[in-house]
Write an enzyme that holds these catalytic residues in place. Structure first.
Site, mmCIF file in Angstrom:
data_model
loop_
_atom_site.group_PDB
_atom_site.id
_atom_site.type_symbol
_atom_site.label_atom_id
_atom_site.label_comp_id
_atom_site.label_asym_id
_atom_site.label_seq_id
_atom_site.Cartn_x
_atom_site.Cartn_y
_atom_site.Cartn_z
ATOM 1 N N ASP A 21 -45.037 -9.639 -68.611
ATOM 2 C CA ASP A 21 -45.559 -8.712 -67.603
ATOM 3 C C ASP A 21 -45.144 -7.272 -67.901
ATOM 4 O O ASP A 21 -44.091 -7.030 -68.482
ATOM 5 C CB ASP A 21 -45.043 -9.140 -66.217
ATOM 6 C CG ASP A 21 -45.853 -8.528 -65.095
ATOM 7 O OD1 ASP A 21 -46.972 -8.028 -65.359
ATOM 8 O OD2 ASP A 21 -45.371 -8.537 -63.949
ATOM 9 N N HIS A 38 -51.812 -3.458 -73.413
ATOM 10 C CA HIS A 38 -52.164 -4.828 -73.824
ATOM 11 C C HIS A 38 -52.126 -4.954 -75.347
ATOM 12 O O HIS A 38 -51.683 -5.966 -75.878
ATOM 13 C CB HIS A 38 -53.542 -5.207 -73.290
ATOM 14 C CG HIS A 38 -53.604 -5.287 -71.789
ATOM 15 N ND1 HIS A 38 -52.629 -5.914 -71.042
ATOM 16 C CD2 HIS A 38 -54.516 -4.816 -70.891
ATOM 17 C CE1 HIS A 38 -52.948 -5.826 -69.758
ATOM 18 N NE2 HIS A 38 -54.083 -5.159 -69.628
ATOM 19 N N LEU A 132 -42.584 -25.342 -84.339
ATOM 20 C CA LEU A 132 -42.549 -24.706 -83.011
ATOM 21 C C LEU A 132 -43.816 -25.081 -82.245
ATOM 22 O O LEU A 132 -44.923 -24.941 -82.771
ATOM 23 C CB LEU A 132 -42.469 -23.169 -83.154
ATOM 24 C CG LEU A 132 -42.619 -22.368 -81.861
ATOM 25 C CD1 LEU A 132 -41.403 -22.560 -80.949
ATOM 26 C CD2 LEU A 132 -42.804 -20.879 -82.168
HETATM 27 C C1 IPE Z 1 -48.675 -12.721 -64.215
HETATM 28 O O1 IPE Z 1 -48.662 -11.358 -64.179
HETATM 29 C C2 IPE Z 1 -49.744 -13.217 -65.149
HETATM 30 C C3 IPE Z 1 -49.513 -12.980 -66.553
HETATM 31 C C4 IPE Z 1 -48.423 -12.459 -67.098
HETATM 32 C C5 IPE Z 1 -50.571 -13.406 -67.425
HETATM 33 P P1 IPE Z 1 -49.478 -10.521 -63.087
HETATM 34 O O2 IPE Z 1 -49.262 -9.089 -63.414
HETATM 35 O O3 IPE Z 1 -50.880 -10.985 -63.025
HETATM 36 O O4 IPE Z 1 -48.745 -10.918 -61.733
HETATM 37 P P2 IPE Z 1 -48.676 -10.167 -60.332
HETATM 38 O O5 IPE Z 1 -50.090 -9.856 -59.921
HETATM 39 O O6 IPE Z 1 -47.878 -8.919 -60.526
HETATM 40 O O7 IPE Z 1 -47.982 -11.121 -59.420
HETATM 41 C C1 IPE Z 2 -49.239 -8.376 -68.272
HETATM 42 O O1 IPE Z 2 -49.207 -7.012 -68.011
HETATM 43 C C2 IPE Z 2 -50.513 -8.815 -68.956
HETATM 44 C C3 IPE Z 2 -51.422 -9.615 -68.106
HETATM 45 C C4 IPE Z 2 -51.177 -9.969 -66.886
HETATM 46 C C5 IPE Z 2 -52.688 -10.003 -68.678
HETATM 47 P P1 IPE Z 2 -49.961 -6.391 -66.742
HETATM 48 O O2 IPE Z 2 -51.352 -6.061 -67.144
HETATM 49 O O3 IPE Z 2 -49.815 -7.263 -65.577
HETATM 50 O O4 IPE Z 2 -49.134 -5.046 -66.546
HETATM 51 P P2 IPE Z 2 -48.621 -4.429 -65.167
HETATM 52 O O5 IPE Z 2 -47.891 -5.525 -64.454
HETATM 53 O O6 IPE Z 2 -49.831 -3.972 -64.423
HETATM 54 O O7 IPE Z 2 -47.716 -3.324 -65.578
HETATM 55 MG MG MG Z 3 -48.460 -7.435 -64.082
#
Ligand code: IPE
Ligand code: IPE
Ligand code: MG
Length: 247
Positions: A21, A38, A132
């Site tokens: 995240d 990303h 793995l």
């Molecule tokens: C969780 O992260 C999903 C992934 C890492 C793929 P999100 O960014 O979607 O979660 P919330 O919305 O902050 O809970």
């Molecule tokens: C995690 O990073 C990737 C996915 C959930 C696909 P985020 O896109 O959730 O990044 P933040 O949480 O908005 O910073």
């Molecule tokens: Mg996120």
């Protein structure tokens, strides 16, 4: 015994699951579009797979797209799917050579035919590997997974091929997407958020949690090893008493 076996970062045999995240915030802090976060996140995936191979972790499970992530702008979703396609196309040969066995968990519903084909090919091509186990949670949500399992169980009971009395936790687990996997020993979430966001709700029942503040693109091999060291300092009791305590 070799050096690695003595080192505190030896994660041999462990199942590590990661909620990757913070890509968007990483980019925002640099005045960049979320998509750049990303893109950097994919580099972090490569680094983490390498770290897992080097520490001897047996299972690595990565949350890469949740069933709730469909609520994001269409452009961002398309970019994420594009990255996923390119990752498989570019990295599959290396992963195969490194002994990585790929598994994908999540719903197939809503995924385009070419994405499904890429997933199926990657799983098929690497199925004999044993170094793995890399599981990608893609279009995954734990409530959806549990509901799909319950639906299949209900169908079998209705058909008469399963007795309701035989639905134990062990039996239920065999209907989940993770039926071939051990439960995670360690869950890591980056970016400082302290929640599960619908990840592996069943399987994380007794896992140890480590939350790190760094955003996913900044997650390093050192941070991975530090999380394993932290895990090793925990006392897992599974509802029992500590191995060290006496009556
Ligand atoms: C969780 O992260 C999903 C992934 C890492 C793929 P999100 O960014 O979607 O979660 P919330 O919305 O902050 O809970
Ligand atoms: C995690 O990073 C990737 C996915 C959930 C696909 P985020 O896109 O959730 O990044 P933040 O949480 O908005 O910073
Ligand atoms: Mg996120």
């Amino acid at each position: 015994m070799d050096k690695l076996a003595w080192s505190s970062s030896d994660g041999r045999g462990l199942h590590v699951a990661i909620i990757m995240d913070g890509n968007g915030r990483w980019a925002a802090e640099r005045g960049l579009p979320r998509t750049e976060g990303h893109r950097q996140g994919v580099e972090s995936v490569r680094r983490t797979v390498k770290a897992a191979l080097e520490t001897g972790v047996s299972h690595l499970t990565l949350f890469s797209f949740s069933s709730e992530n469909w609520s994001r702008p269409k452009q961002e979703i398309q970019f994420l799917f594009g990255l996923m396609r390119r990752f498989v196309q570019r990295d599959l040969a290396d992963l195969l050579k490194q002994g990585v066995k790929i598994l994908v968990i999540g719903s197939r519903d809503g995924l385009e035919a070419d994405v499904l084909r890429l997933i199926d090919d990657a799983v098929l091509l690497t199925r004999e590997n044993t170094t793995l186990n890399l599981t990608i949670a893609f279009n995954y949500g734990a409530r959806d997974e549990i509901a799909r399992a319950a639906r299949r169980i209900a169908e079998e009971v209705a058909r008469g091929s399963l007795a309701a009395a035989d639905i134990t936790p062990e039996c239920f687990g065999t209907y989940l997407d993770t039926s071939d996997l051990p439960d995670p020993d360690l869950l890591i979430r980056t970016s400082g958020e302290l929640r599960l966001s619908n990840f592996l709700l069943w399987q994380l029942a007794y896992s140890e949690f480590v939350f790190v503040d760094s955003y996913w693109p900044d997650f390093t091999q050192e941070a991975f090893e530090a999380a394993i060291t932290e895990y090793q300092s925990r006392s897992r009791r599974f509802g029992g008493t500590s191995a060290r305590s006496t009556a």
